[in-house]
Design a protein around this motif. Structure first.
Motif, PDB file in Angstrom:
ATOM      1  N   ASP A  12      -0.778   4.044 -14.936  1.00 54.54           N
ATOM      2  CA  ASP A  12      -1.341   3.533 -13.686  1.00 54.54           C
ATOM      3  C   ASP A  12      -2.569   4.308 -13.218  1.00 54.54           C
ATOM      4  OD1 ASP A  12      -0.249   5.914 -12.833  1.00 54.54           O
ATOM      5  OD2 ASP A  12       1.377   5.000 -11.680  1.00 54.54           O
ATOM      6  N   TRP A  13      -3.236   5.031 -14.141  1.00 57.67           N
ATOM      7  CA  TRP A  13      -4.447   5.730 -13.757  1.00 57.67           C
ATOM      8  C   TRP A  13      -5.580   5.293 -14.679  1.00 57.67           C
ATOM      9  CZ3 TRP A  13      -5.247   7.257  -9.198  1.00 57.67           C
ATOM     10  CH2 TRP A  13      -6.283   8.164  -8.876  1.00 57.67           C
ATOM     11  N   TRP A  14      -6.586   6.104 -14.886  1.00 61.97           N
ATOM     12  CA  TRP A  14      -7.737   5.733 -15.710  1.00 61.97           C
ATOM     13  C   TRP A  14      -7.389   5.697 -17.196  1.00 61.97           C
ATOM     14  CZ3 TRP A  14     -12.808   4.484 -14.421  1.00 61.97           C
ATOM     15  CH2 TRP A  14     -13.122   4.528 -13.052  1.00 61.97           C
ATOM     16  N   THR A  15      -8.053   4.789 -17.912  1.00 62.29           N
ATOM     17  CA  THR A  15      -7.862   4.648 -19.357  1.00 62.29           C
ATOM     18  C   THR A  15      -9.221   4.475 -20.034  1.00 62.29           C
ATOM     19  OG1 THR A  15      -5.707   3.572 -19.093  1.00 62.29           O
ATOM     20  CG2 THR A  15      -6.845   3.236 -21.191  1.00 62.29           C
ATOM     21  N   ILE A  16      -9.415   5.155 -21.145  1.00 65.83           N
ATOM     22  CA  ILE A  16     -10.546   4.890 -22.030  1.00 65.83           C
ATOM     23  C   ILE A  16      -9.962   4.316 -23.311  1.00 65.83           C
ATOM     24  CG2 ILE A  16     -12.519   5.836 -23.287  1.00 65.83           C
ATOM     25  CD1 ILE A  16     -12.589   8.114 -21.267  1.00 65.83           C
ATOM     26  N   ALA A  17     -10.334   3.080 -23.631  1.00 59.49           N
ATOM     27  CA  ALA A  17      -9.751   2.392 -24.781  1.00 59.49           C
ATOM     28  C   ALA A  17     -10.851   1.930 -25.722  1.00 59.49           C
ATOM     29  CB  ALA A  17      -8.919   1.197 -24.324  1.00 59.49           C
ATOM     30  N   ALA A  18     -10.609   2.089 -27.020  1.00 61.91           N
ATOM     31  CA  ALA A  18     -11.575   1.672 -28.045  1.00 61.91           C
ATOM     32  C   ALA A  18     -10.897   0.730 -29.026  1.00 61.91           C
ATOM     33  CB  ALA A  18     -12.131   2.889 -28.772  1.00 61.91           C
ATOM     34  N   ARG A  34     -10.284   1.134 -14.796  1.00 65.02           N
ATOM     35  CA  ARG A  34      -9.897   1.752 -13.548  1.00 65.02           C
ATOM     36  C   ARG A  34      -8.386   1.619 -13.344  1.00 65.02           C
ATOM     37  NH1 ARG A  34     -14.130  -0.757  -9.246  1.00 65.02           N
ATOM     38  NH2 ARG A  34     -12.175  -1.623  -8.498  1.00 65.02           N
ATOM     39  N   PRO A  35      -7.821   2.361 -12.406  1.00 69.60           N
ATOM     40  CA  PRO A  35      -6.379   2.229 -12.150  1.00 69.60           C
ATOM     41  C   PRO A  35      -5.951   0.837 -11.718  1.00 69.60           C
ATOM     42  CG  PRO A  35      -7.188   4.285 -11.243  1.00 69.60           C
ATOM     43  CD  PRO A  35      -8.393   3.514 -11.679  1.00 69.60           C
ATOM     44  N   ASP A  36      -6.855   0.057 -11.124  1.00 74.60           N
ATOM     45  CA  ASP A  36      -6.503  -1.305 -10.732  1.00 74.60           C
ATOM     46  C   ASP A  36      -6.761  -2.316 -11.835  1.00 74.60           C
ATOM     47  OD1 ASP A  36      -9.259  -1.342 -10.675  1.00 74.60           O
ATOM     48  OD2 ASP A  36      -9.442  -1.738  -8.532  1.00 74.60           O
ATOM     49  N   ARG A  37      -7.002  -1.845 -13.058  1.00 72.37           N
ATOM     50  CA  ARG A  37      -7.160  -2.653 -14.282  1.00 72.37           C
ATOM     51  C   ARG A  37      -8.499  -3.374 -14.366  1.00 72.37           C
ATOM     52  NH1 ARG A  37      -2.962   0.452 -15.448  1.00 72.37           N
ATOM     53  NH2 ARG A  37      -0.974  -0.306 -14.657  1.00 72.37           N
ATOM     54  N   PHE A  38      -9.434  -3.051 -13.475  1.00 72.00           N
ATOM     55  CA  PHE A  38     -10.777  -3.614 -13.601  1.00 72.00           C
ATOM     56  C   PHE A  38     -11.606  -2.764 -14.553  1.00 72.00           C
ATOM     57  CE2 PHE A  38      -9.359  -5.951 -10.028  1.00 72.00           C
ATOM     58  CZ  PHE A  38     -10.164  -7.079  -9.937  1.00 72.00           C
ATOM     59  N   VAL A  39     -12.521  -3.419 -15.251  1.00 70.11           N
ATOM     60  CA  VAL A  39     -13.382  -2.739 -16.205  1.00 70.11           C
ATOM     61  C   VAL A  39     -14.519  -2.059 -15.432  1.00 70.11           C
ATOM     62  CG1 VAL A  39     -14.867  -2.982 -18.216  1.00 70.11           C
ATOM     63  CG2 VAL A  39     -12.832  -4.429 -17.989  1.00 70.11           C
ATOM     64  N   ALA A  40     -14.505  -0.731 -15.418  1.00 66.35           N
ATOM     65  CA  ALA A  40     -15.570   0.015 -14.749  1.00 66.35           C
ATOM     66  C   ALA A  40     -16.826   0.056 -15.607  1.00 66.35           C
ATOM     67  CB  ALA A  40     -15.115   1.432 -14.426  1.00 66.35           C
ATOM     68  N   ALA A  41     -16.648   0.091 -16.932  1.00 71.43           N
ATOM     69  CA  ALA A  41     -17.789   0.165 -17.839  1.00 71.43           C
ATOM     70  C   ALA A  41     -17.353  -0.284 -19.219  1.00 71.43           C
ATOM     71  CB  ALA A  41     -18.354   1.587 -17.899  1.00 71.43           C
ATOM     72  N   ALA A  42     -18.339  -0.675 -20.029  1.00 74.69           N
ATOM     73  CA  ALA A  42     -18.065  -1.096 -21.399  1.00 74.69           C
ATOM     74  C   ALA A  42     -19.303  -0.793 -22.237  1.00 74.69           C
ATOM     75  CB  ALA A  42     -17.745  -2.588 -21.456  1.00 74.69           C
ATOM     76  N   CYS A  43     -19.096  -0.479 -23.523  1.00 73.75           N
ATOM     77  CA  CYS A  43     -20.229  -0.083 -24.357  1.00 73.75           C
ATOM     78  C   CYS A  43     -19.859  -0.183 -25.824  1.00 73.75           C
ATOM     79  CB  CYS A  43     -20.657   1.348 -24.026  1.00 73.75           C
ATOM     80  SG  CYS A  43     -19.383   2.590 -24.372  1.00 73.75           S
ATOM     81  N   LEU A  66       0.833  -1.200   0.000  1.00 71.82           N
ATOM     82  CA  LEU A  66       0.000   0.000   0.000  1.00 71.82           C
ATOM     83  C   LEU A  66       0.868   1.251   0.000  1.00 71.82           C
ATOM     84  CD1 LEU A  66      -2.814   1.284   0.175  1.00 71.82           C
ATOM     85  CD2 LEU A  66      -2.670   1.067   2.665  1.00 71.82           C
ATOM     86  N   ALA A  67       1.931   1.263   0.788  1.00 74.02           N
ATOM     87  CA  ALA A  67       2.821   2.418   0.835  1.00 74.02           C
ATOM     88  C   ALA A  67       3.525   2.629  -0.497  1.00 74.02           C
ATOM     89  CB  ALA A  67       3.843   2.240   1.959  1.00 74.02           C
ATOM     90  N   ASN A  68       3.919   1.547  -1.181  1.00 72.08           N
ATOM     91  CA  ASN A  68       4.542   1.684  -2.500  1.00 72.08           C
ATOM     92  C   ASN A  68       3.564   2.272  -3.514  1.00 72.08           C
ATOM     93  OD1 ASN A  68       7.424   0.472  -3.179  1.00 72.08           O
ATOM     94  ND2 ASN A  68       6.594  -0.744  -1.486  1.00 72.08           N
ATOM     95  N   LEU A  69       2.332   1.804  -3.493  1.00 70.72           N
ATOM     96  CA  LEU A  69       1.340   2.326  -4.430  1.00 70.72           C
ATOM     97  C   LEU A  69       1.045   3.792  -4.163  1.00 70.72           C
ATOM     98  CD1 LEU A  69      -1.032  -0.764  -4.397  1.00 70.72           C
ATOM     99  CD2 LEU A  69       0.059   0.143  -6.453  1.00 70.72           C
ATOM    100  N   LEU A  70       0.848   4.137  -2.892  1.00 71.42           N
ATOM    101  CA  LEU A  70       0.565   5.536  -2.556  1.00 71.42           C
ATOM    102  C   LEU A  70       1.774   6.419  -2.828  1.00 71.42           C
ATOM    103  CD1 LEU A  70      -1.380   4.971   0.785  1.00 71.42           C
ATOM    104  CD2 LEU A  70      -2.338   5.829  -1.359  1.00 71.42           C
ATOM    105  N   GLY A  71       2.969   5.909  -2.579  1.00 66.03           N
ATOM    106  CA  GLY A  71       4.176   6.668  -2.903  1.00 66.03           C
ATOM    107  C   GLY A  71       4.291   6.925  -4.388  1.00 66.03           C
ATOM    108  N   ARG A  72       3.925   5.930  -5.192  1.00 67.56           N
ATOM    109  CA  ARG A  72       3.960   6.107  -6.641  1.00 67.56           C
ATOM    110  C   ARG A  72       2.972   7.184  -7.085  1.00 67.56           C
ATOM    111  NH1 ARG A  72       5.980   2.965 -10.847  1.00 67.56           N
ATOM    112  NH2 ARG A  72       4.880   3.173 -12.829  1.00 67.56           N
ATOM    113  N   TYR A  73       1.857   7.311  -6.363  1.00 71.82           N
ATOM    114  CA  TYR A  73       0.882   8.352  -6.676  1.00 71.82           C
ATOM    115  C   TYR A  73       1.245   9.697  -6.044  1.00 71.82           C
ATOM    116  CZ  TYR A  73      -2.389   4.855  -8.540  1.00 71.82           C
ATOM    117  OH  TYR A  73      -3.000   3.876  -9.296  1.00 71.82           O
ATOM    118  N   GLY A  74       2.388   9.766  -5.377  1.00 74.63           N
ATOM    119  CA  GLY A  74       2.863  11.031  -4.841  1.00 74.63           C
ATOM    120  C   GLY A  74       2.255  11.426  -3.510  1.00 74.63           C
TER     121      GLY A  74
END
Length: 577
Positions: free
Chosen positions: A456-462, A534-543, A22-30
């Protein structure tokens, strides 16, 4: 109101693997992070020995693959055998859908050291050993943590640390969970197990045997760096003190090594399996993760991995809230999303333990059933490919239903009315599950894993489309303010053309070539062409492409993100400046 500035954004209690991750992830996010640990140093005896592909993907995210991979054995094969040594089930998954082998053996103390050393990269992260949490007081906008400073077992000082949020990662006896007043529901079977770790492996074979032997169930595990682990079930009439007897250890091992008296024993311990889960993972500004939130038996190696999933889920949500971009109700989705899967893993591990400990009569039934089922290819692959393991799927939380774009929930099946549009063979919705990670190509990278391209943040991919042309100008303003990455997936032969064609897009678009065809196959099987990751690579939505803008609005609502600036008409828009 705060009378003085806080000392840190997040106080992480416990320098075990979950707290360190958790500390490594939060450190990476500044983020500013303070890690406290009551011990004077990291635990140096082996504990967890199994790491899965989801955890290794998080290791990739924090940039420590090379450092940690050297302490692992990929493709760890597990064989369940009976008392005669006959093989009942083989667990040898060969899939790499998330970019890494499904199973790794590893040496936890060495991996923990790499996670600790990784924190040195971040000026915003501090770690303090010999610091024990003794009290918490939640204020309006921060938490005051009272910490005892220890020299050995003696308290030499007391300090107060002011943090925006506190995350307890201090194990099953968590002070944080007790302070929160949370129950710890489940079972603690009375069965004790003796663990023996040996250097200079006297067998030298690389894999794992689960011995479902009615005479005495056992486990034999080949680990990196010539370490061998054995685990033996103790009977009720065998006192724990026997583990200190060399003669007793030799008796345990006489059927497993040529000479049990000539072993380089690293250590031996007795432990009891637990299957418990906290009634909630959050109370206001205080949260728990890892063993503090859930304990599970070791049979399927998921205790360590479940804790890493907690850290992966929580880190980006804390970051969004701490940036002032999200209402802290977003943190409620951590409990909503993680508790259900943790409970499913506990139940599965408890069942596996029952199979291992079957007595002679039940063992005969088990052996016969296993032999019969192994004849059926689909059943055999169910165990071989580890498909019995419940993959996380979030039906509530930061998700959007694919059928009607309802934010906050997602059903597992796609409505029949959508299927004829693209004649898709698969009606399972990908929303709430982790997206694949094949190897891809870009103009800068001829051969790279997908996550290393999308960030390592949000992505919209088509697929096959320029996503910047599917969103409104107002949407693109938010995308730019957010730092959301826009990505176009194309067959590799089209990549150079797409790079030229999309170079003048109003918002930069990363073109990703698909040389293996695995991305195309994923989209081929589903009635959709745009995904919101999402940043954790889970699909938040699809269409479908035409629904991209309206789906984006639903994503923003599902995330509880707010735009800075009172009175903004689009106050639910995502803003992570």
């Amino acid at each position: 109101m705060t009378t003085r500035p806080v000392d840190t954004d997040v106080l992480v209690v416990g320098a075990g693997p979950v707290g360190l991750m958790l500390a490594n992830l939060l450190g990476r996010y500044g983020r500013r992070v303070t890690v406290i640990e009551a011990r004077s140093e990291l635990i140096d005896y082996p504990r967890g020995v199994g790491m899965d592909d989801e955890s290794f993907r998080t290791i990739q995210t924090i940039g420590l693959v090379d450092q940690i991979a050297q302490h692992t054995v990929p493709q760890h094969i597990v064989r369940l055998v009976n008392g005669k040594g006959q093989m009942l089930v083989v667990n040898n998954p060969t899939t790499d859908e998330f970019g890494w082998p499904r199973k790794h053996g590893f040496v936890q103390p060495l991996v923990d050291r790499e996670l600790l050393a990784g924190l040195d990269r971040f000026h915003s992260v501090d770690t303090h050993f010999g610091h024990q949490l003794v009290d918490l007081e939640e204020r309006d906008d921060h938490v005051c943590a009272v910490v005892s400073v220890l020299a050995g077992e003696k308290v030499v000082d007391t300090r107060t640390i002011r943090a925006r949020y506190v995350v307890g990662c201090e194990g099953g006896r968590s002070f944080t969970r007790t302070w929160m007043g949370m129950g710890f529901e489940g079972q603690s079977p009375s069965t004790r197990w003796l663990v023996i770790d040996v250097a200079n492996d006297p067998l030298g074979t690389p894999n794992v045997y689960l011995g479902a032997d009615p005479r005495r169930p056992y486990v034999s595990i080949g680990l990196p760096h010539a370490i061998r682990r054995w685990e033996f079930m103790l009977f009720e009439d065998e006192p724990t003190e026997l583990v200190e007897s060399p003669a007793f250890l030799a008796k345990m091992l006489e059927r497993h090594v040529p000479d049990p008296t000539a072993l380089d024993v690293i250590g031996q311990r007795v432990f009891t399996h637990h299957g418990r889960i906290a009634t909630s993972f959050r109370k206001g500004r205080v949260l728990i993760a890892g063993d503090a939130a859930h304990l599970m038996p070791v049979w399927l190696g998921q205790g360590w991995n479940s804790g890493i999933r907690d850290a992966t889920n929580l880190a980006w949500k804390l970051t969004a809230v701490l940036r002032g971009a999200a209402d802290d109700t977003l943190l409620d989705t951590y409990d909503v999303e993680r508790r259900g899967h943790a409970k499913a893993m506990i139940d599965l591990n408890m069942t596996a333990g029952s199979i291992m400990k079957a007595d002679r009569k039940l063992g005969l039934v088990r052996d016969f059933a296993a032999g019969a089922l192994n004849i059926v290819p689909s059943v055999k692959s169910y165990f071989t490919d580890m498909r019995f393991k419940p993959m996380p799927r979030y039906s509530r939380g930061v998700v959007v239903d694919q059928n009607d774009r309802t934010p906050g929930s997602a059903v597992a099946r796609i409505a029949q009315r959508l299927l004829p549009m693209v004649d898709a063979p698969n009606d399972a919705s990908p929303v709430g599950i982790q997206f694949i990670q094949p190897r891809v190509r870009t103009s800068e990278h001829p051969d790279v894993l997908l996550d290393d391209v999308i960030g390592d943040w949000w992505t919209i991919a088509a697929w096959g489309n320029n996503p910047s042309r599917l969103l409104s100008s107002a949407d693109l303003e938010d995308v730019e303010a957010l730092g959301v990455r826009l990505v176009c997936f194309v067959p590799e032969p089209q990549r150079a053309w797409a790079e030229r064609e999309y170079a003048q897009s109003p918002v930069p678009v990363t073109v990703v070539g698909d040389p293996t065809g695995r991305l195309k196959e994923w989209f081929d099987d589903r009635p959709l062409s745009v995904i919101f990751l999402r940043p954790d690579r889970f699909v938040a939505a699809a269409c479908l492409a035409q629904e991209a803008s309206s789906t984006w609005h639903a994503v923003l609502a599902a995330t509880s993100y707010v735009r800075k600036g009172a009175g903004d008409a689009r106050s639910t828009r995502l803003h992570v400046a």
